[in-house]
Scaffold this motif. Structure first.
Motif, PDB file in Angstrom:
ATOM      1  N   PRO A  46     115.479 -23.647  17.751  1.00  0.00           N
ATOM      2  CA  PRO A  46     115.171 -22.568  18.410  1.00  0.00           C
ATOM      3  C   PRO A  46     113.861 -22.730  19.455  1.00  0.00           C
ATOM      4  CG  PRO A  46     114.696 -22.634  16.133  1.00  0.00           C
ATOM      5  CD  PRO A  46     115.473 -23.671  16.437  1.00  0.00           C
ATOM      6  N   ARG A  47     113.614 -21.915  20.284  1.00  0.00           N
ATOM      7  CA  ARG A  47     112.575 -21.924  21.192  1.00  0.00           C
ATOM      8  C   ARG A  47     111.846 -20.697  21.247  1.00  0.00           C
ATOM      9  NH1 ARG A  47     113.114 -26.389  20.369  1.00  0.00           N
ATOM     10  NH2 ARG A  47     113.331 -28.354  21.798  1.00  0.00           N
ATOM     11  N   VAL A  95     116.140 -16.886  31.231  1.00  0.00           N
ATOM     12  CA  VAL A  95     117.016 -17.449  30.455  1.00  0.00           C
ATOM     13  C   VAL A  95     118.372 -17.602  31.188  1.00  0.00           C
ATOM     14  CG1 VAL A  95     118.666 -16.892  28.400  1.00  0.00           C
ATOM     15  CG2 VAL A  95     116.178 -16.356  28.564  1.00  0.00           C
ATOM     16  N   ARG A  96     118.793 -18.692  31.160  1.00  0.00           N
ATOM     17  CA  ARG A  96     119.961 -19.173  31.951  1.00  0.00           C
ATOM     18  C   ARG A  96     121.266 -19.722  31.046  1.00  0.00           C
ATOM     19  NH1 ARG A  96     121.701 -23.720  35.137  1.00  0.00           N
ATOM     20  NH2 ARG A  96     119.653 -24.463  34.901  1.00  0.00           N
ATOM     21  N   LEU A  97     122.356 -18.811  31.250  1.00  0.00           N
ATOM     22  CA  LEU A  97     123.660 -19.312  30.286  1.00  0.00           C
ATOM     23  C   LEU A  97     124.610 -19.890  31.066  1.00  0.00           C
ATOM     24  CD1 LEU A  97     123.818 -16.016  28.234  1.00  0.00           C
ATOM     25  CD2 LEU A  97     122.454 -17.860  27.736  1.00  0.00           C
ATOM     26  N   GLY A  98     124.757 -21.171  31.181  1.00  0.00           N
ATOM     27  CA  GLY A  98     125.483 -21.702  32.236  1.00  0.00           C
ATOM     28  C   GLY A  98     124.969 -21.564  33.577  1.00  0.00           C
ATOM     29  N   LYS A  99     125.516 -20.962  34.532  1.00  0.00           N
ATOM     30  CA  LYS A  99     124.906 -20.539  35.657  1.00  0.00           C
ATOM     31  C   LYS A  99     124.594 -18.906  35.601  1.00  0.00           C
ATOM     32  CE  LYS A  99     126.407 -24.617  38.284  1.00  0.00           C
ATOM     33  NZ  LYS A  99     127.168 -25.018  39.709  1.00  0.00           N
ATOM     34  N   LEU A 100     124.611 -18.094  34.736  1.00  0.00           N
ATOM     35  CA  LEU A 100     124.304 -16.862  34.750  1.00  0.00           C
ATOM     36  C   LEU A 100     122.929 -16.864  34.232  1.00  0.00           C
ATOM     37  CD1 LEU A 100     126.290 -13.817  33.170  1.00  0.00           C
ATOM     38  CD2 LEU A 100     123.965 -13.904  32.772  1.00  0.00           C
ATOM     39  N   ASN A 144     113.468 -21.085  31.056  1.00  0.00           N
ATOM     40  CA  ASN A 144     112.411 -21.618  32.163  1.00  0.00           C
ATOM     41  C   ASN A 144     112.928 -22.857  32.755  1.00  0.00           C
ATOM     42  OD1 ASN A 144     110.927 -19.051  31.969  1.00  0.00           O
ATOM     43  ND2 ASN A 144     109.960 -19.832  30.263  1.00  0.00           N
ATOM     44  N   GLY A 145     114.162 -23.077  32.946  1.00  0.00           N
ATOM     45  CA  GLY A 145     114.585 -24.432  33.458  1.00  0.00           C
ATOM     46  C   GLY A 145     114.897 -25.369  32.515  1.00  0.00           C
ATOM     47  N   GLN A 146     114.378 -25.553  31.449  1.00  0.00           N
ATOM     48  CA  GLN A 146     114.608 -26.399  30.630  1.00  0.00           C
ATOM     49  C   GLN A 146     115.696 -26.321  29.562  1.00  0.00           C
ATOM     50  OE1 GLN A 146     112.213 -29.084  30.100  1.00  0.00           O
ATOM     51  NE2 GLN A 146     111.376 -28.400  31.867  1.00  0.00           N
ATOM     52  N   ARG A 147     116.645 -27.250  29.642  1.00  0.00           N
ATOM     53  CA  ARG A 147     117.778 -27.110  29.101  1.00  0.00           C
ATOM     54  C   ARG A 147     117.286 -27.230  27.366  1.00  0.00           C
ATOM     55  NH1 ARG A 147     123.619 -29.163  29.992  1.00  0.00           N
ATOM     56  NH2 ARG A 147     124.627 -28.537  28.185  1.00  0.00           N
ATOM     57  N   LEU A 148     117.876 -26.577  26.648  1.00  0.00           N
ATOM     58  CA  LEU A 148     117.633 -26.354  25.125  1.00  0.00           C
ATOM     59  C   LEU A 148     118.658 -27.123  24.379  1.00  0.00           C
ATOM     60  CD1 LEU A 148     116.991 -22.416  24.282  1.00  0.00           C
ATOM     61  CD2 LEU A 148     115.452 -24.232  25.176  1.00  0.00           C
TER      62      LEU A 148
END
Length: 168
Positions: A147-148, A156-161, A138-142
């Motif tokens: 774990p979240r 969920v964003r993996l890089g820009k995917l 949701n826009g927050q880098r983990l």
């Protein structure tokens, strides 16, 4: 730090492959190179995400649906202990459980072992596996390896995917 014997890049301790040239750090000199993860520049318009307030609990009969943005068909996952999201590479000895290559993983900066989905009793957890371009919930880098809790409808964003997780 662990220096690559091929290019000299200083990798994080515990890395299996050089983050710069993709060589196997455990095999030493002469190993076959793998496709390195493409480093991406952040674009502010691509980092915004909507917050969701869906339920966090999943039942034993629940399926997880991963809908990649602009993909015609979703990926259906059955709850298990642990699933690695990433991109396959024929030169790598370690392959992800969920291959994101059909969705442009290389161009979008997805690492070979990018993120992990873990099923803990009645919740789904997401953690970054030390990826080169980050995992975002949701826009927050983990932060890596922390774990979240994932809720129904989360982005969920993996890089820009970009993908969305739904509970069915």
């Amino acid at each position: 730090m662990l220096a690559c014997s091929h290019c000299g890049y200083k990798n994080r301790v515990g890395s299996l492959f050089c983050e710069d040239c993709g060589r196997n750090l455990l095999a030493g000199a002469g190993s076959t190179p793998v496709t390195p993860t493409r480093r991406l520049m952040d674009a502010p318009e691509e980092t915004s995400a909507r917050a969701t307030w869906g339920p966090a609990r999943i039942g034993s009969n629940t399926s997880i649906v991963l809908q990649v943005r602009d993909a015609p068909q979703p990926i259906t996952l059955n709850p298990g202990q642990r699933m690695i999201l990433g991109r396959s590479d024929p030169q790598s000895t370690v392959q992800p459980d969920v291959d994101m290559n059909p969705y442009g993983a290389v161009e979008k900066g997805v690492s070979r072992q990018h993120a992990i989905l873990e099923f803990n009793e009645d919740t789904l957890m997401l953690l970054d596996a030390g990826s080169a371009n980050g995992t975002f919930l949701n826009g927050q880098r983990l932060p890596p390896n922390q774990p979240r809790v994932v809720r129904d409808g989360d982005e969920v964003r993996l890089g820009k995917l970009v993908a969305y997780l739904y509970f069915k």
